[in-house]
Scaffold this motif. Sequence first.
Motif, mmCIF file in Angstrom:
data_model
loop_
_atom_site.group_PDB
_atom_site.id
_atom_site.type_symbol
_atom_site.label_atom_id
_atom_site.label_comp_id
_atom_site.label_asym_id
_atom_site.label_seq_id
_atom_site.Cartn_x
_atom_site.Cartn_y
_atom_site.Cartn_z
ATOM 1 N N HIS A 1 -71.060 51.772 36.896
ATOM 2 C CA HIS A 1 -70.677 52.299 35.582
ATOM 3 C C HIS A 1 -70.690 53.817 35.561
ATOM 4 O O HIS A 1 -71.725 54.433 35.832
ATOM 5 N N LYS B 1 -62.582 45.506 33.399
ATOM 6 C CA LYS B 1 -63.901 44.986 33.033
ATOM 7 C C LYS B 1 -63.816 44.281 31.682
ATOM 8 O O LYS B 1 -63.206 44.791 30.747
ATOM 9 N N HIS C 1 -69.338 47.050 41.176
ATOM 10 C CA HIS C 1 -69.923 47.015 39.830
ATOM 11 C C HIS C 1 -70.758 48.276 39.576
ATOM 12 O O HIS C 1 -71.986 48.277 39.693
HETATM 13 ZN ZN LIG Z 1 -72.811 46.108 34.528
#
Ligand SMILES: [Zn+2]
Length: 307
Positions: free
Chosen positions: A32, A137, A30
């Motif tokens: 970004h 996602k 996880h």
């Molecule tokens: Zn996140």
Amino acid sequence: MHTPILPPDEAARVRERWERLGLPGIIDVHVHFMPQRVMDKVWAYFDAAGPKLGRSWPIAYRMSEHERLSRLREMGVLFFPSLNYPHKPEMAEWLNQWSAKFADETPEVLRSATFHPEPGAGAYVRAAIEDGARIVKAHVQVGDYDPNDPLLDEVWAQLAVAGTPVVLHAGHGPAPGTHTGPEGVRRLLQRFPELTLVIAHLGMPDYGAFLDLCAEYPNVHLDTTMAFTGFTEESWPFPEERREDLRALGEKILFGSDFPNIPYSYLEAVDAVLDLGLGADWERGVLHDNAARLFGVRANPTQPLLR
Ligand SMILES: [Zn+2]
């Protein structure tokens, strides 16, 4: 905006954690990385989040993309995705193109894709899978959609068949949305029981309901993102009585961090998971082995195994 102070020897201390376990490094499901103007908007959202979330959310790793990549490498994060997600229609395909290019340029990156309920979503998700997307996602709160929206039927059907893991942010935390919560995900799984899901943030604050889904459906996983940290425990404490479920479902729990958008250090995220004291086998699984198995990757980043 007060920025969290990062330990100067952070990388060495994170490395010490996984070396002690005999691991080759960490896999973080996880993370970004986004087009910078999208990331700037996300940062502005968290800067202004105080009133909305009821607390300030200083971004610990507000750095250039190059510096953020270096940080992850120094800490020994072997593989990570570039999770992007649209807040409106006609944005997902552009994000997917960006993620594909980023993955092509960065060997550690698990090629990621996203979608929005809109005409054509089935087609561009199919194209992304054919193009090698390995992780998807979906953000129910930011996208403000019902995961059971008919415009997504084709998307879920294809993802179920392909077995591509979907990091699904569907919980009410940290900010609730119109369609967040475990009920929508339960309905989705009744319709597509084969879906490979990675429930973001352990479904916080409904940890119990999502642990139940994880126990019930063979392909439902949970990521630890933000869970168990001091920051999260203040508002959304993990229920002590469900701790044994974490142990029992250990092979389906994956480490996630939300790097770089966290209001504390990466070291703290790793320690929050280790401080559960669930044992070295469990820790090896969560920090590395479970994700290595799910994504078919191994430590030498120049030789990722294909699913
Ligand atoms: Zn996140």
